[in-house]
Design an enzyme around this catalytic site. Structure first.
Site, mmCIF file in Angstrom:
data_model
loop_
_atom_site.group_PDB
_atom_site.id
_atom_site.type_symbol
_atom_site.label_atom_id
_atom_site.label_comp_id
_atom_site.label_asym_id
_atom_site.label_seq_id
_atom_site.Cartn_x
_atom_site.Cartn_y
_atom_site.Cartn_z
ATOM 1 N N HIS A 92 -76.806 48.251 75.063
ATOM 2 C CA HIS A 92 -75.628 49.114 74.897
ATOM 3 C C HIS A 92 -74.424 48.276 74.463
ATOM 4 O O HIS A 92 -74.268 47.132 74.906
ATOM 5 C CB HIS A 92 -75.327 49.837 76.211
ATOM 6 C CG HIS A 92 -74.347 50.948 76.024
ATOM 7 N ND1 HIS A 92 -73.003 50.727 75.927
ATOM 8 C CD2 HIS A 92 -74.532 52.282 75.855
ATOM 9 C CE1 HIS A 92 -72.385 51.886 75.720
ATOM 10 N NE2 HIS A 92 -73.300 52.844 75.679
ATOM 11 N N GLU A 165 -76.420 54.050 67.551
ATOM 12 C CA GLU A 165 -75.174 54.291 68.269
ATOM 13 C C GLU A 165 -74.138 53.224 67.867
ATOM 14 O O GLU A 165 -73.944 52.232 68.583
ATOM 15 C CB GLU A 165 -75.420 54.258 69.786
ATOM 16 C CG GLU A 165 -74.173 54.608 70.564
ATOM 17 C CD GLU A 165 -74.422 54.827 72.043
ATOM 18 O OE1 GLU A 165 -74.568 55.986 72.449
ATOM 19 O OE2 GLU A 165 -74.486 53.840 72.795
HETATM 20 P P1 PGA Z 1 -70.119 58.736 74.483
HETATM 21 O O1 PGA Z 1 -70.960 57.501 75.018
HETATM 22 O O2 PGA Z 1 -71.058 59.904 74.366
HETATM 23 O O3 PGA Z 1 -69.064 58.935 75.508
HETATM 24 O O4 PGA Z 1 -69.571 58.314 73.158
HETATM 25 C C1 PGA Z 1 -72.220 57.213 74.516
HETATM 26 C C2 PGA Z 1 -72.690 55.918 75.064
HETATM 27 O O5 PGA Z 1 -71.856 55.041 75.318
HETATM 28 O O6 PGA Z 1 -73.908 55.726 75.239
#
Ligand code: PGA
Length: 246
Positions: A92, A165
């Site tokens: 992450h 992401e």
């Molecule tokens: P968010 O976070 O949906 O608040 O953007 C996603 C994440 O950090 O996995």
């Protein structure tokens, strides 16, 4: 699948239970296959939540690359597994900010897979590219390190989920939104780049996911979403679930 990353929330186990009861209320009228919603709570809460809420799959938000030893504060993949975790989120961007390198994340992936725990790998650039066409060179750099030595594992398509992401798109440091064109650029690149070595990895999307984003990305070839902040608000979780499962 919907994967809920609670990060360092809520403050207590009592609140964690309440949150799940509130989810259940939100989705009671929807046809959702049991165990297609995955929740990553703080790992301390895992054993109780796993026992109390068998309709959900629970997992960790991180694990060590080592199995055991003199590593104060660390939790291994096998410990997560024995606490009932079915998966672990690795790589992450918030952990990268705390100093995790791509090489360490790669070792963690290997440790988790060796312990037969599914990995949800966060993948994507930290800084918003000035020109999106330049993003693939950064993706290629990351993939080379993150997917190193993974060909030793059979059935990666079952055990490794890749969450696209980009750090710049998550709600805490939002500098823009990912468009469907950009998501599709990533999907095409990922398939072309990795398909020869690692076949059929499921892709999901994360980054400021709400019901609108779910609708916007309906046509994309992804298998679900990784949800952060909105997972802490039951009504938002309800909207996302209705948009996704209806
Ligand atoms: P968010 O976070 O949906 O608040 O953007 C996603 C994440 O950090 O996995």
């Amino acid at each position: 699948m919907l994967i809920l990353n609670w990060k360092m929330n809520p403050k207590s186990l009592t609140e964690a239970n309440k949150l799940i009861f509130a989810y259940e209320k939100q989705i009671q009228d929807l046809k959702i296959k049991p165990r297609s919603i995955l929740i990553a709570p703080p790992s301390l809460f895992l054993p109780v939540l796993v026992q109390k809420h068998p309709d959900f799959i629970f997992g960790g938000q991180n694990c060590s690359d080592q199995d055991q030893g003199a590593l104060t504060g660390e939790i291994s993949a096998s410990m997560l597994k024995s606490a009932g975790a079915g998966f672990v989120i690795l790589g992450h961007s918030e952990r990268k900010k705390m100093g995790e390198s791509l090489a360490l994340i790669n070792r963690k992936i290997i440790a988790a897979l060796k312990n037969k725990i599914k990995v949800v790998l966060c993948f994507g650039e930290i800084v918003k590219p000035k020109n999106f066409q330049t993003a693939p060179s950064e993706w290629r750099r990351q993939a080379k390190i993150l997917f190193n030595q993974l060909d030793q594992f059979k059935n990666l398509g079952r055990d490794l989920i890749v969450a696209f992401e980009p750090a710049w798109a998550i709600s805490v440091n939002r500098q823009g939104s990912v468009s469907i064109e950009y998501l599709n650029l990533f999907i095409r690149w990922f398939r072309a780049e990795t398909e020869k070595k690692i076949k059929h990895l499921p892709l999901i999307y994360g980054g400021s996911v709400d019901a609108e984003v779910v609708k916007l990305f309906q046509s994309a070839e992804i298998k679900g979403f990784l949800i952060g902040s909105k997972s802490l608000e039951p009504s938002e979780f309800g909207k996302i679930s209705r948009a996704y499962y209806n």
